[in-house]
Scaffold this motif. Structure first.
Motif: not given
Length: 217
Positions: A116-123, A157-170
């Motif tokens: 939900q945080e991602a959806i709110e911030i994405a725009p 999150i990738v499926e829920a937002v309409d902008l590029p997403v990077y994956l990080a962590g380990g």
């Protein structure tokens, strides 16, 4: 698939990463914890020597718009990577002051509430970066953990937002193909997975980038 190599500490490391296929470099400013921290002077010096086809990310832990703007003006990177929550979500203030600079917001994937945080911030931003860490600790962990998180949440999150997403962590050469398959990000980002004794390891970096190419071919 974009490949961002973080914790770049010298122009020599930057050139090595670019020569092997990195499309973006992470330059770490002052942080409460984590690896790769260098001075603003070093960040500015490296950023000034990077070719225009490679993005340079300033990792800043500042949380006030005016402080972020001031930090960026000291280093002049192509991109600002916000590793902590922006006070009052004043993204528009940053955009107005730095219209040519991209904003990437880091989200530390803790649980399903991150979706939900991602959806709110994405725009309000140009991209998201999903990382491991915990900004709620007394001493905040804002990335650089070398640990994975729940990739199923990242995929949502990738499926829920309409902008590029990077994956990080380990991420590393051994698990990046699985990560790409599960999450389907637009880019991958790592620091410790291509380092030995805190120095960029050419063999590990070459192996990682080859693994990304194989996974996306």
């Amino acid at each position: 698939m974009k490949v961002k190599i973080c914790c770049i500490s010298s122009i020599e490391e930057a050139k090595l990463a670019i020569n092997l296929g990195a499309t973006a470099l992470g330059l770490v400013g002052p942080m409460p914890s984590g690896p790769g921290i260098i001075s603003n002077e070093e960040i500015a010096n490296i950023a000034a020597q990077i070719p225009s086809f490679v993005d340079t990310f300033l990792l800043t832990s500042e949380t006030k718009a005016e402080h972020i703007i001031a930090h960026h003006r000291m280093v002049s990177t192509t991109t600002i990577q916000l590793v902590d929550a922006l006070e009052n979500r004043q993204y528009e203030i940053i955009k107005q002051a730095l219209p040519a600079t991209k904003i990437v917001r880091v989200l530390h994937v803790l649980n399903e509430t991150t979706i939900q945080e991602a959806i709110e911030i994405a725009p309000q931003v140009d991209a998201l970066l999903l990382d491991s860490g915990n900004p709620n600790l007394k001493i905040k962990t804002l990335g650089g953990t070398g640990k994975t998180h729940d990739w199923q949440i990242s995929r949502k999150i990738v499926e829920a937002v309409d902008l590029p997403v990077y994956l990080a962590g380990g991420l590393n050469a051994q698990n990046v193909a699985q990560a790409i398959q599960k999450v389907r990000p637009d880019g991958v980002d790592l620091c410790s997975g291509v380092r030995t004794d805190e120095k960029l390891d050419e063999a590990k970096l070459r192996q990682f980038i080859n693994a990304v190419k194989n996974a996306t071919s």
